[in-house]
Design an enzyme around this catalytic site. Structure first.
Site, PDB file in Angstrom:
ATOM      1  N   TRP B  63       0.747  -1.107   0.094  1.00 38.17           N
ATOM      2  CA  TRP B  63      -0.054  -0.060   0.174  1.00 38.17           C
ATOM      3  C   TRP B  63       0.877   1.231   0.056  1.00 38.17           C
ATOM      4  O   TRP B  63       2.087   1.009   0.372  1.00 38.17           O
ATOM      5  CB  TRP B  63      -1.162   0.033   1.345  1.00 38.17           C
ATOM      6  CG  TRP B  63      -0.569  -0.372   2.665  1.00 38.17           C
ATOM      7  CD1 TRP B  63       0.575  -0.744   3.059  1.00 38.17           C
ATOM      8  CD2 TRP B  63      -1.183  -0.040   3.601  1.00 38.17           C
ATOM      9  NE1 TRP B  63       0.714  -0.936   4.388  1.00 38.17           N
ATOM     10  CE2 TRP B  63      -0.423  -0.547   4.844  1.00 38.17           C
ATOM     11  CE3 TRP B  63      -2.419   0.486   3.900  1.00 38.17           C
ATOM     12  CZ2 TRP B  63      -0.789  -0.297   5.991  1.00 38.17           C
ATOM     13  CZ3 TRP B  63      -3.015   0.476   5.421  1.00 38.17           C
ATOM     14  CH2 TRP B  63      -2.032   0.134   6.369  1.00 38.17           C
ATOM     15  N   ASN B  64       0.202   2.374  -0.332  1.00 40.90           N
ATOM     16  CA  ASN B  64       0.902   3.487  -0.525  1.00 40.90           C
ATOM     17  C   ASN B  64       0.220   4.818   0.261  1.00 40.90           C
ATOM     18  O   ASN B  64      -0.941   4.701   0.639  1.00 40.90           O
ATOM     19  CB  ASN B  64       1.044   4.014  -2.007  1.00 40.90           C
ATOM     20  CG  ASN B  64       1.769   3.079  -2.560  1.00 40.90           C
ATOM     21  OD1 ASN B  64       2.814   2.766  -2.521  1.00 40.90           O
ATOM     22  ND2 ASN B  64       1.223   2.619  -3.809  1.00 40.90           N
ATOM     23  N   ASP B  77     -14.075  21.027 -10.453  1.00 40.73           N
ATOM     24  CA  ASP B  77     -13.947  22.082  -9.816  1.00 40.73           C
ATOM     25  C   ASP B  77     -15.291  22.706  -9.229  1.00 40.73           C
ATOM     26  O   ASP B  77     -16.280  22.642 -10.123  1.00 40.73           O
ATOM     27  CB  ASP B  77     -13.679  23.281 -10.882  1.00 40.73           C
ATOM     28  CG  ASP B  77     -12.157  23.376 -11.258  1.00 40.73           C
ATOM     29  OD1 ASP B  77     -11.457  22.547 -10.794  1.00 40.73           O
ATOM     30  OD2 ASP B  77     -11.871  24.265 -12.130  1.00 40.73           O
ATOM     31  N   HIS B  81     -14.464  27.283  -5.674  1.00 40.42           N
ATOM     32  CA  HIS B  81     -13.043  27.455  -5.942  1.00 40.42           C
ATOM     33  C   HIS B  81     -12.822  28.873  -6.487  1.00 40.42           C
ATOM     34  O   HIS B  81     -11.592  29.382  -6.513  1.00 40.42           O
ATOM     35  CB  HIS B  81     -12.786  26.547  -7.220  1.00 40.42           C
ATOM     36  CG  HIS B  81     -11.725  26.435  -8.114  1.00 40.42           C
ATOM     37  ND1 HIS B  81     -10.326  26.511  -7.132  1.00 40.42           N
ATOM     38  CD2 HIS B  81     -10.999  26.409  -9.320  1.00 40.42           C
ATOM     39  CE1 HIS B  81      -9.226  26.540  -8.080  1.00 40.42           C
ATOM     40  NE2 HIS B  81      -9.760  26.655  -9.312  1.00 40.42           N
TER      41      HIS B  81
END
Lengths: 409, 259
Positions: B63-64, B77, B81
């Site tokens: 896993w990361n 968006d 924003h």
């Protein structure tokens, strides 16, 4: 007479890579004074505060008057080579592998007689100049060279053990986008090295121009673990000198900054960049410390001198650099097993865009590059580049609190 | 009329009667992000750090940890924003209506024009011409601008020159018109932003951001595979991550069309 160094042959396909061995490492606490001098490229000995005599080797009390007031003091480095010996079968593994090895007794003009490693062109009864060099174990060793210039002096086999000359070595300069990186790459090409230069985010415009002529440009984004690992997979086994020229400078203090995004960038570019480089390139360099003429030899960091004393106007940048200085000591300890030295350069404000509003004196990128080559060729470990850096060094030694107040003003 | 059975939809996908097209670029560390002058805060690129990979750090699993900006990679968006949308209700990715996350799309093919001119601008005339062929853009639809920009190399994709980025996008007039006269749900592009590369020089600057978000509408950018969509008839599934007060989010954009 020293034969000029030849371009080394490519590796024999069947031979094992020579494992690094180190010269004896033990030194007394007093002996470490000489190591300190060697890291800075100074010739200094203990001198008695009472009778004024220089002494060598390092003592806890003055051999002349028994005073304990022995301070490290810059000393005249001239002397006469009294006798010369060639050791053909040393017992120590490191010297045995490098035998025959020349040593000699030098009677210094300032008093003591020193047993020193000898340059090949030293003659008995002739004048020599003595220096303190860092050996592969990172400890001070006395080294005698002829008083005058001789041909190919820097190519002397024993001298090369005490230095990390870039000639015929393969160098990685990590940041080819910066002025310092470009000047460094050019200086190393001129010094006879084969140079790779890293460029981050190749999708952004980049005009190498003349600055990087003769270099090989490679993709390298030190903030990206994978990018660094990928480059190490390609060339990690033939990087003999790594020059970490990160140079991510942002003005601004701590509480005036909103949030941490800019600070995270600084940490990522500066501290984590260093971590990624060390993890990817360090192991192979350490394993190749005795790999012939173009063995792995040195890791160079270019730091701001404000890593050592925080300049509030560049407060968080200074702090990220300070973390790197600490890390460099860890790396130095870890690379020592391979005889690979870690050189730290500390610069004053650079003559670059990020110091635009800082008044002179500022350090030209070329001056940094020149200092790097000079450090590699002379074998020092700590270098202060420019007047401001030298001033900070002296003031840190004299009164760090006064410096802190001034830098925070 | 009885409500349609969602299982019919699933069955159509399972049988291949409906086709799912992935409009998402892979999140990689070297994918270009928006570039601002360096004294501004910057969008973080994708960074992937291994936690473990069946090794001493975790013997049985891989896993990361990842870091990236809200506006990195293929992303959404939200109205918050832009300053024009800052006071609207439900204007962030965690509060916007879930119904808006599944909506139909019109695709306007300007790939030829964009290939000829990196600064190509979509105008009202282009859209009206499209409407002559495909009918009026219905209210509540996405409008996607196909430029084939996603097929470019990273360098040509960012296309940064001395005087800024040169990438296609809409002009100010068409954005105002699409929002006010056509009531679109949002506008999607293949480029880094919904606006053209030179849009900071438009009046108003960044008109896509200005008009879309001011009216509570959405943006999608860094899309790909728009060439695999029909001009009309596809629906988009665009579910941003539910980030607290988030201004946008990387997301997986899926289109469903007739096979």
């Amino acid at each position: 007479m020293v034969e000029p160094l030849q371009q080394p042959e490519r590796r024999h396909p069947l031979r094992r890579t020579r494992q690094p061995s180190l010269p004896p490492m033990g030194r007394s606490r007093a002996g470490m004074l000489l190591t300190r001098a060697a890291t800075e490229g100074r010739f200094a000995l203990q001198r008695c505060g009472e009778c004024g005599a220089f002494c060598y080797p390092a003592h806890d009390v003055c051999p002349g008057c028994l005073s304990t007031d022995l301070k490290l003091t810059d000393a005249p480095n001239g002397g006469i080579l009294v006798s010369k010996t060639v050791v053909r079968v040393p017992a120590d593994v490191y010297f045995r592998e490098r035998a025959p090895w020349r040593i000699g007794m030098v009677k210094l003009d300032c008093g003591p007689t020193v047993i020193a490693h000898l340059h090949a062109d030293c003659r008995e009864a002739e004048p020599v100049r003595l220096s303190l060099q860092l050996d592969k174990a990172g400890q001070a060793a006395a080294f005698a060279r002829p008083a005058g210039d001789t041909a190919n002096a820097a190519d002397d086999r024993q001298w090369r053990e005490m230095t990390s000359p870039p000639k015929f070595r393969r160098v990685l300069v990590t940041n080819g986008r910066s002025a310092v990186g470009q000047a460094t790459a050019a200086a190393l090409v001129a010094a006879g090295a084969k140079v790779h230069v890293g460029i981050a985010e190749p999708w952004k415009p980049f005009e190498a121009g003349k600055a990087l002529e003769g270099c090989t440009v490679v993709p390298l984004d030190v903030t990206d673990e994978r990018s660094v690992r990928d480059l190490a997979a390609d060339i990690g086994g033939k990087v003999d000198i790594l020059i970490n020229t990160g140079e991510h400078t942002r003005p601004g203090g701590l509480i005036g900054r909103q949030g941490t995004a800019t600070i995270m960038d600084e940490i990522s570019q500066t501290y984590l960049g260093f971590v990624h480089l060390a993890q990817a390139f360090g192991p192979a360099m350490r394993a190749r410390g005795a790999d012939g003429v173009d063995s792995a030899a040195a890791w160079v960091n270019v730091f701001s001198v404000y890593a050592l004393a925080n300049w509030a106007a560049f407060g968080t940048t200074s702090a990220a650099e300070a973390a790197c200085v600490s890390l460099s000591h860890c790396l130095r300890a870890e690379l020592r097993a391979g005889g690979v030295r870690v050189v730290n350069l500390f610069t004053g404000p650079l003559d670059t865009e990020w110091f635009q509003t800082v008044p002179p004196p500022k350090v030209a990128p070329k001056a940094v590059a020149k200092a790097i080559v000079s450090a590699l060729e002379s074998g020092v470990e700590e270098v202060f580049v420019g007047d401001v850096a030298e001033d900070v060094r002296q003031r840190l030694e004299a009164n760090p609190k006064a410096l802190e107040r001034d830098l925070g003003a | 009329m009885a409500a349609p059975d969602p299982l019919d939809f699933a069955a159509a996908i399972a049988t291949g009667a409906l086709r799912v097209v992935d409009l998402t670029a892979t999140l990689t560390p070297d994918f270009p992000v928006i570039v601002l002058p360096p004294e501004f805060g910057q969008a973080a690129p994708v960074r992937i750090r291994e936690i473990s990979r069946y090794d001493g750090r975790g013997p049985g699993w891989y896993w990361n940890n990842i870091t990236l900006g809200e506006h990195t990679g293929t992303h959404f968006d939200a109205p918050i924003h832009w300053y024009t949308g800052k006071d609207l209700p439900n204007n962030a990715v965690d509060t916007l209506p879930a119904e808006h996350m599944i909506a139909p799309a019109c695709v306007i093919d300007c790939s030829g024009e964009a290939a000829a001119d990196a600064d190509f601008l979509l105008t009202r005339a282009h859209v009206e011409e499209w409407e002559e062929d495909h009918g009026r853009i219905p209210q509540g639809h996405w409008v996607l601008l196909r430029t084939d920009w996603s097929k470019r190399s990273p360098r040509d994709y960012a296309n940064l020159k001395e005087n800024g980025a040169h990438t296609p996008g809409p002009d100010a007039d068409v954005m105002k018109w699409l929002v006010e006269e056509r009531g679109i749900l949002g506008f999607g592009t293949e480029t880094i932003g919904t606006d053209a590369g030179q849009a900071s020089h438009f009046e108003p600057p960044h008109p896509a951001h200005h008009f879309l978000h001011g009216a509570g509408r959405y943006g999608l950018q860094c899309l790909c595979n728009l060439d695999r969509l029909p001009p009309t008839g596809a629906i988009l599934i665009t579910a941003p991550l539910k980030i607290l007060n988030g201004s946008g989010s990387p997301l997986r954009v899926l289109a469903v069309t007739r096979a």
